[in-house]
Design a protein around this motif. Sequence first.
Motif, PDB file in Angstrom:
ATOM      1  N   VAL A 346       0.903  -1.201  -0.054  1.00 18.29           N
ATOM      2  CA  VAL A 346       0.026   0.003  -0.106  1.00 18.29           C
ATOM      3  C   VAL A 346       1.028   1.314  -0.110  1.00 18.29           C
ATOM      4  O   VAL A 346       0.665   2.098  -0.758  1.00 18.29           O
ATOM      5  CB  VAL A 346      -1.050  -0.097   1.096  1.00 18.29           C
ATOM      6  N   ASP A 347       2.021   1.182   0.504  1.00 17.48           N
ATOM      7  CA  ASP A 347       3.130   2.338   0.756  1.00 17.48           C
ATOM      8  C   ASP A 347       3.478   2.568  -0.697  1.00 17.48           C
ATOM      9  O   ASP A 347       3.863   3.878  -0.898  1.00 17.48           O
ATOM     10  CB  ASP A 347       4.211   2.115   1.647  1.00 17.48           C
ATOM     11  N   TYR A 348       3.425   1.859  -1.706  1.00 17.34           N
ATOM     12  CA  TYR A 348       4.074   2.228  -2.863  1.00 17.34           C
ATOM     13  C   TYR A 348       3.265   2.415  -4.061  1.00 17.34           C
ATOM     14  O   TYR A 348       3.570   2.546  -5.276  1.00 17.34           O
ATOM     15  CB  TYR A 348       4.989   0.928  -3.365  1.00 17.34           C
ATOM     16  N   ILE A 349       1.906   2.399  -3.839  1.00 26.75           N
ATOM     17  CA  ILE A 349       0.929   2.460  -4.799  1.00 26.75           C
ATOM     18  C   ILE A 349       1.101   4.020  -5.331  1.00 26.75           C
ATOM     19  O   ILE A 349       1.516   4.922  -4.720  1.00 26.75           O
ATOM     20  CB  ILE A 349      -0.557   2.327  -4.376  1.00 26.75           C
ATOM     21  N   TYR A 350       0.676   4.331  -6.584  1.00 23.67           N
ATOM     22  CA  TYR A 350       0.812   5.685  -7.149  1.00 23.67           C
ATOM     23  C   TYR A 350      -0.667   6.655  -7.140  1.00 23.67           C
ATOM     24  O   TYR A 350      -0.751   7.720  -7.328  1.00 23.67           O
ATOM     25  CB  TYR A 350       0.974   5.680  -8.605  1.00 23.67           C
ATOM     26  N   ALA A 351      -1.689   5.843  -6.445  1.00 22.70           N
ATOM     27  CA  ALA A 351      -2.783   6.623  -6.193  1.00 22.70           C
ATOM     28  C   ALA A 351      -2.546   7.535  -5.062  1.00 22.70           C
ATOM     29  O   ALA A 351      -1.804   7.372  -4.208  1.00 22.70           O
ATOM     30  CB  ALA A 351      -4.148   5.855  -5.877  1.00 22.70           C
ATOM     31  N   GLY A 352      -3.679   8.505  -4.924  1.00 26.69           N
ATOM     32  CA  GLY A 352      -3.673   9.630  -3.799  1.00 26.69           C
ATOM     33  C   GLY A 352      -3.994   9.044  -2.281  1.00 26.69           C
ATOM     34  O   GLY A 352      -3.955   7.956  -2.196  1.00 26.69           O
ATOM     35  N   LYS A 353      -3.763   9.929  -1.415  1.00 27.69           N
ATOM     36  CA  LYS A 353      -3.993   9.666  -0.146  1.00 27.69           C
ATOM     37  C   LYS A 353      -5.352   9.155   0.341  1.00 27.69           C
ATOM     38  O   LYS A 353      -5.165   8.343   1.041  1.00 27.69           O
ATOM     39  CB  LYS A 353      -3.956  11.196   0.414  1.00 27.69           C
ATOM     40  N   GLY A 354      -6.338   9.674  -0.216  1.00 28.54           N
ATOM     41  CA  GLY A 354      -7.749   9.246  -0.127  1.00 28.54           C
ATOM     42  C   GLY A 354      -7.676   7.732  -0.218  1.00 28.54           C
ATOM     43  O   GLY A 354      -8.178   6.653   0.604  1.00 28.54           O
ATOM     44  N   VAL A 355      -7.294   7.184  -1.377  1.00 27.77           N
ATOM     45  CA  VAL A 355      -7.297   5.578  -1.706  1.00 27.77           C
ATOM     46  C   VAL A 355      -6.189   5.005  -0.793  1.00 27.77           C
ATOM     47  O   VAL A 355      -6.615   3.807  -0.318  1.00 27.77           O
ATOM     48  CB  VAL A 355      -6.769   5.449  -3.090  1.00 27.77           C
ATOM     49  N   LYS A 356      -5.242   5.486  -0.286  1.00 27.74           N
ATOM     50  CA  LYS A 356      -4.308   4.908   0.716  1.00 27.74           C
ATOM     51  C   LYS A 356      -4.978   4.599   1.877  1.00 27.74           C
ATOM     52  O   LYS A 356      -4.883   3.682   2.601  1.00 27.74           O
ATOM     53  CB  LYS A 356      -3.138   5.849   0.845  1.00 27.74           C
ATOM     54  N   MET A 357      -5.562   5.775   2.541  1.00 29.08           N
ATOM     55  CA  MET A 357      -6.388   5.327   3.648  1.00 29.08           C
ATOM     56  C   MET A 357      -7.390   4.329   3.582  1.00 29.08           C
ATOM     57  O   MET A 357      -7.471   3.768   4.841  1.00 29.08           O
ATOM     58  CB  MET A 357      -6.977   7.053   3.935  1.00 29.08           C
ATOM     59  N   GLU A 358      -8.184   4.516   2.779  1.00 31.38           N
ATOM     60  CA  GLU A 358      -9.105   3.266   2.212  1.00 31.38           C
ATOM     61  C   GLU A 358      -8.468   2.233   2.258  1.00 31.38           C
ATOM     62  O   GLU A 358      -9.061   1.320   3.235  1.00 31.38           O
ATOM     63  CB  GLU A 358      -9.839   3.515   1.227  1.00 31.38           C
ATOM     64  N   LEU A 359      -7.197   1.776   1.702  1.00 28.84           N
ATOM     65  CA  LEU A 359      -6.622   0.506   1.810  1.00 28.84           C
ATOM     66  C   LEU A 359      -6.097   0.030   3.027  1.00 28.84           C
ATOM     67  O   LEU A 359      -6.151  -1.002   3.430  1.00 28.84           O
ATOM     68  CB  LEU A 359      -5.414   0.604   0.642  1.00 28.84           C
ATOM     69  N   ILE A 360      -5.562   1.021   3.854  1.00 28.18           N
ATOM     70  CA  ILE A 360      -4.980   0.692   5.300  1.00 28.18           C
ATOM     71  C   ILE A 360      -6.123   0.319   6.037  1.00 28.18           C
ATOM     72  O   ILE A 360      -5.917  -0.684   6.821  1.00 28.18           O
ATOM     73  CB  ILE A 360      -4.535   2.312   5.829  1.00 28.18           C
ATOM     74  N   LYS A 361      -7.303   0.895   5.939  1.00 29.51           N
ATOM     75  CA  LYS A 361      -8.517   0.415   6.754  1.00 29.51           C
ATOM     76  C   LYS A 361      -8.918  -1.099   6.263  1.00 29.51           C
ATOM     77  O   LYS A 361      -9.132  -1.841   7.127  1.00 29.51           O
ATOM     78  CB  LYS A 361      -9.761   1.276   6.473  1.00 29.51           C
ATOM     79  N   VAL A 362      -8.790  -1.456   5.014  1.00 25.13           N
ATOM     80  CA  VAL A 362      -9.177  -2.781   4.547  1.00 25.13           C
ATOM     81  C   VAL A 362      -7.999  -3.670   5.236  1.00 25.13           C
ATOM     82  O   VAL A 362      -8.476  -4.614   5.794  1.00 25.13           O
ATOM     83  CB  VAL A 362      -9.000  -2.825   2.987  1.00 25.13           C
ATOM     84  N   PHE A 363      -6.806  -3.364   5.078  1.00 24.22           N
ATOM     85  CA  PHE A 363      -5.782  -4.205   5.819  1.00 24.22           C
ATOM     86  C   PHE A 363      -5.891  -4.252   7.308  1.00 24.22           C
ATOM     87  O   PHE A 363      -5.837  -5.423   7.909  1.00 24.22           O
ATOM     88  CB  PHE A 363      -4.461  -3.964   5.290  1.00 24.22           C
ATOM     89  N   GLU A 364      -6.258  -3.196   7.913  1.00 22.42           N
ATOM     90  CA  GLU A 364      -6.364  -3.145   9.360  1.00 22.42           C
ATOM     91  C   GLU A 364      -7.591  -4.178   9.671  1.00 22.42           C
ATOM     92  O   GLU A 364      -7.355  -4.850  10.694  1.00 22.42           O
ATOM     93  CB  GLU A 364      -6.714  -1.903   9.842  1.00 22.42           C
ATOM     94  N   SER A 365      -8.610  -4.107   9.239  1.00 17.58           N
ATOM     95  CA  SER A 365      -9.619  -4.838   9.602  1.00 17.58           C
ATOM     96  C   SER A 365      -9.542  -6.241   9.480  1.00 17.58           C
ATOM     97  O   SER A 365      -9.746  -7.261  10.308  1.00 17.58           O
ATOM     98  CB  SER A 365     -11.062  -4.467   8.711  1.00 17.58           C
ATOM     99  N   VAL A 366      -8.874  -6.759   8.212  1.00 19.52           N
ATOM    100  CA  VAL A 366      -8.205  -8.052   8.281  1.00 19.52           C
ATOM    101  C   VAL A 366      -7.291  -8.647   8.899  1.00 19.52           C
ATOM    102  O   VAL A 366      -7.329  -9.410   9.665  1.00 19.52           O
ATOM    103  CB  VAL A 366      -7.983  -8.436   6.740  1.00 19.52           C
ATOM    104  N   GLY A 367      -6.564  -7.715   9.410  1.00 15.08           N
ATOM    105  CA  GLY A 367      -4.912  -7.798  10.310  1.00 15.08           C
ATOM    106  C   GLY A 367      -5.650  -8.076  11.465  1.00 15.08           C
ATOM    107  O   GLY A 367      -4.874  -9.163  12.090  1.00 15.08           O
TER     108      GLY A 367
END
Length: 371
Positions: A346-367
């Motif tokens: 997720v740290d290396y994606i080229y999409a902006g902050k908003g997308v990154k934050m959404e993805l962090i949430k996805v991984f957090e909930s699975v984690g």
Amino acid sequence: SYWKRKNIEFQYKKLKTNLKVMDWLVSMPKVELHAHLNGSIRNSTLLELARELGEKGTIVFSDFEHVIKKNDRSLREVFKLFDLIHIVTTDHKTITRITKEVVEDFAAENVVYLELRTTPKKNDSIGMSKRSYMEAVVEGLRSIRNLDINFSSDDFDKYSSTNEKKIFVRLLLSIDRRESTESAMETVNLALEMRDVGVVGIDLSGNPTVGEWATFFPALKFAREQGLSVTLHCGEVPNSVEIQSMLDFLPGRIGHACCFQDQEWRKLKSSKIPVEICLTSNIRTETISSIDVHHFAELYKANHPIVLCTDDSGVFSTNLSTEYALVSSTFGLGRMELFELARKAVDYIYAGKGVKMELIKVFESVGRTLE
Ligand code: 6MZ
């Protein structure tokens, strides 16, 4: 021969992978950052299209079938195959279709963020320009109905929760190493104009034995100055001068990094440039002699930023879950480590902050369910 034996050993290793681990890896959220559209085409679609063209007499189907069903190909043969694939895929309708299918396939194995790259192609005889080619790609993204797809900053809020699977898709426009500076510049300008439909960057790819860094450099430099991210296929063949120039350019990421010398490894490691690792691709094209000596191990141990990717899931008969399974069976990574590997991408994606934050949430909930 030596290569045949290595390939059989490799196939066996794939088979041996614990099926349970495989199920789990399919269900794990994943990030794909190095996937070429035309290399990710389904085999069944490719054969269907080729059969149609065979019936029309445009190609000889039996020749084609033999080439696409062949499993082990050298790097040189792979580029011949791509030229063949392009004959059957390069019309607007087909580009729209394969874009849709490729995104659906990645989503089906729980890829939650996909950066799909493709080379905009011009073909006057069928009225195709680089722009109309890309519009056909975007049309493919728009036509996806059975999953929640977010492919531009505009439709961020349209993310409904009616469908089970959700995927963010962003696009990279590839410059083929056969292109001139002028043609590369045209691709960069197109990318700039298409930022509102999810284009986030530029890739340099194509046959690594063709073309010169100096030809692409002006276009890549311009791309970066204009705020586009850049990723480069780097070191697929030994070429010290080019590898050094590429690393000096400080791209956002590089792909492969197979044929590096000691000095280049040192430079790479100190630069912290993330590497897109494509295991099956490297083995199949005989760029790396055997999976257990792949530089994944060294980079992973050194804690260098890496991301597992498929490259050409159709051409190399793989998918992203399989790439993780290979890492598990070859290098002995456990579930938590595999999950961390996926999450860090997720740290290396080229999409902006908003997308990154959404993805962090996805991984957090699975984690949380793993702890
Ligand atoms: C370098 C590769 C590649 O762009 O037509 N491509 N370039 N190394 C590789 N590793 C094996 N795999 C694919 O997708 C196909 C094109 O992607 C590049 C080649 O230029 C190929 O023609 P698109 O969608």
